[in-house]
Design an enzyme around this catalytic site. Sequence first.
Site, PDB file in Angstrom:
ATOM      1  N   GLU A   1       0.821  -1.223   0.000  1.00 31.31           N
ATOM      2  CA  GLU A   1       0.000   0.000   0.000  1.00 31.31           C
ATOM      3  C   GLU A   1       0.851   1.267   0.000  1.00 31.31           C
ATOM      4  O   GLU A   1       0.394   2.340  -0.347  1.00 31.31           O
ATOM      5  CB  GLU A   1      -0.929   0.007   1.211  1.00 31.31           C
ATOM      6  CG  GLU A   1      -2.246  -0.702   0.992  1.00 31.31           C
ATOM      7  CD  GLU A   1      -2.944  -0.265  -0.291  1.00 31.31           C
ATOM      8  OE1 GLU A   1      -3.416   0.879  -0.342  1.00 31.31           O
ATOM      9  OE2 GLU A   1      -3.009  -1.078  -1.226  1.00 31.31           O
TER      10      GLU A   1
ATOM     11  N   ASP B   1      16.041  16.089 -29.309  1.00 35.22           N
ATOM     12  CA  ASP B   1      14.887  15.261 -28.997  1.00 35.22           C
ATOM     13  C   ASP B   1      13.621  16.051 -28.776  1.00 35.22           C
ATOM     14  O   ASP B   1      13.673  17.251 -28.557  1.00 35.22           O
ATOM     15  CB  ASP B   1      15.148  14.515 -27.690  1.00 35.22           C
ATOM     16  CG  ASP B   1      15.877  13.239 -27.932  1.00 35.22           C
ATOM     17  OD1 ASP B   1      15.708  12.679 -29.012  1.00 35.22           O
ATOM     18  OD2 ASP B   1      16.625  12.823 -27.035  1.00 35.22           O
TER      19      ASP B   1
END
Length: 217
Positions: free
Chosen positions: A116, A169
């Site tokens: 969790e 990029d």
Amino acid sequence: MRFDILTIFPQFIEENPYFKYSIIGRAINKKFIKVKAHDIRKYSKDKHKKVDDIPYGGGAGMVMTCQPIFDAIKAIKKQNKGPVIFLTPHGEKLTHEKAQKLAKKKGVILLCGRYEGVDQRVRDKLIDEEISIGDYVLTGGELPAMIVVDTITRLLPGVLHDDNSALEDSFTEKLEGKKEYPHYTRPEVYKKMKAPKILLSGNHAEIEKWRKAHLKV
Ligand code: ADE
């Protein structure tokens, strides 16, 4: 640059072929980066090497306990002075800009959650930054940690054969933060689909213009 990854599944990192081949494999072999996985369980002082427990207040799932993580990070900090990053879907979204900032560090320590989550006191005391790779929940932080390693590593000088390719990029300043223009290569015609004539013209000014006009927002 050094990446220390804390996980209860060090084999996900150590046996991961993604870090053995191609650009990241070469970056490791050439010592541009060092990636070391640390088994959180090894730091557990519990006689059964437990690293998790039921949540106070009840509820589903288990929570990773403080002690092994506090001890692991204390030990790793002796060798890595970089920020401690917790991978969690609640973190700040990973961006190119974030990767560039982290690429300037000598190292980072990456904590992978499972179950969790981790005891909040780990987050309050030990974590410098929390990073999410997207608005979806994975079974753990190991894949996100590997993604962080990948995107930072390719920005390090010398890692790509041509350092300019990282500058050109998508998301970079050169492209004004936009996505890249379309690419074409040989043959000129494939299944009746033609590559744009302008790209074969050798006219660099016109090619630049065409590419700018074809950037995606
Ligand atoms: N752990 C689980 N899901 C995650 C996500 N989306 N980003 C980072 N860490 C995670």
